[in-house]
Design an enzyme around this catalytic site. Structure first.
Site, PDB file in Angstrom:
ATOM      1  N   CYS A  42       0.948  -1.168   0.037  1.00 26.49           N
ATOM      2  CA  CYS A  42       0.059   0.072  -0.098  1.00 26.49           C
ATOM      3  C   CYS A  42       0.978   1.353  -0.026  1.00 26.49           C
ATOM      4  O   CYS A  42       1.912   1.085   0.368  1.00 26.49           O
ATOM      5  CB  CYS A  42      -1.000   0.219   1.119  1.00 26.49           C
ATOM      6  N   ASP A  44       0.249   3.789   1.732  1.00 27.80           N
ATOM      7  CA  ASP A  44       0.543   4.269   3.223  1.00 27.80           C
ATOM      8  C   ASP A  44       1.774   4.580   3.527  1.00 27.80           C
ATOM      9  O   ASP A  44       2.723   3.897   3.657  1.00 27.80           O
ATOM     10  CB  ASP A  44      -0.380   3.353   4.267  1.00 27.80           C
ATOM     11  N   HIS A  98      -1.813  -3.917   5.057  1.00 28.16           N
ATOM     12  CA  HIS A  98      -1.768  -3.824   6.445  1.00 28.16           C
ATOM     13  C   HIS A  98      -3.120  -3.422   6.938  1.00 28.16           C
ATOM     14  O   HIS A  98      -4.060  -2.916   6.257  1.00 28.16           O
ATOM     15  CB  HIS A  98      -0.914  -2.297   6.593  1.00 28.16           C
ATOM     16  N   CYS A 101      -5.992  -0.011   7.034  1.00 22.61           N
ATOM     17  CA  CYS A 101      -5.724   0.435   5.713  1.00 22.61           C
ATOM     18  C   CYS A 101      -6.758   1.317   5.205  1.00 22.61           C
ATOM     19  O   CYS A 101      -7.987   1.059   5.367  1.00 22.61           O
ATOM     20  CB  CYS A 101      -5.751  -0.625   4.645  1.00 22.61           C
TER      21      CYS A 101
END
Ligand code: CO
Length: 220
Positions: A42, A44, A98, A101
């Site tokens: 991701c 992130d 994760h 998310c």
């Protein structure tokens, strides 16, 4: 004066540190990369591939997008996958979701964010496919965790179904595809019981890991 001055200072300090520890560091890296791993994770900012794996530059090839999706028509992700498998000859492809998310949680809470909602339709499709396994009226945080896991399993299958992996396995290349989830709150990576190392196997692994996840979560 530039608003990025602080970052340039950080960068100079980092580069100097590397060279003081190993004078050949950059000359060696500039001529060769031979990573064993491809990380599909991701975007992130709290999930940086190298740091989590404790690997240095040159050791992991990385593709990141919102909610770590592998979409069959996404030329960006497919190009990274093809280069990693065919040219760099990575031995492991890791799809890493994760917990916590934001993309997955937006789907759970049916929150509209903008253009990215179109991208997150792929996560909504995973939720729709596994509707019977997801308690839509339960705790939204728990629901998010289950969807993060199921999303990883589905993206692993998407990797396995590409012509890239199918051709690599047909050639006899040793490349495995794994599904993992990272915990923002403890910094730990967890395997999801889905690792596929050969052609034709992914369907069974996919089904088995869905069952394993279900019993894991039932037993708390
Ligand atoms: Co995320």
């Amino acid at each position: 004066m530039c608003s990025l001055d602080g970052l340039f200072a950080n960068n100079r300090a980092w580069a100097n540190q590397r060279v003081s520890e190993d004078p050949e560091y950059f000359t060696r890296l500039a001529t060769l990369q031979a990573p064993k791993y491809l990380w599909i994770g991701c975007s992130d900012s709290r999930v940086p591939a190298n740091e989590i794996l404790g690997l240095a530059p040159g050791e992991v090839f990385v593709h990141r997008n919102v909610a770590n999706l592998v979409v069959h028509s996404d030329l960006n992700c497919l190009s990274v996958l093809q280069y990693a498998v065919d040219v760099l000859k990575v031995e492991h492809v890791m799809v890493v979701g994760h917990y916590g998310c934001g993309g997955v949680q937006a789907v759970v809470e049916r929150r509209l964010v903008g253009l990215v909602d179109n991208w997150l339709r792929h996560v909504a499709d995973v939720a729709f496919k596994h509707m019977s396994r997801l308690d839509r009226h339960g705790d939204p945080v728990e629901l998010g965790r289950r969807l993060v896991e199921l999303n990883v399993v589905e993206q692993v299958s998407n990797v396995c179904r590409t012509t890239i992996l199918r051709d690599a396995w047909k050639r006899g290349d040793k490349v495995e595809v794994h599904g993992l989830v990272y915990g923002l709150d403890d910094g730990l990576l967890r395997p999801l019981g889905i690792s596929v190392d050969g052609r034709g196997q992914w369907e069974e692994r996919h089904e088995a890991s869905i069952q394993t996840l279900a019993s894991m979560n039932e037993n708390g």
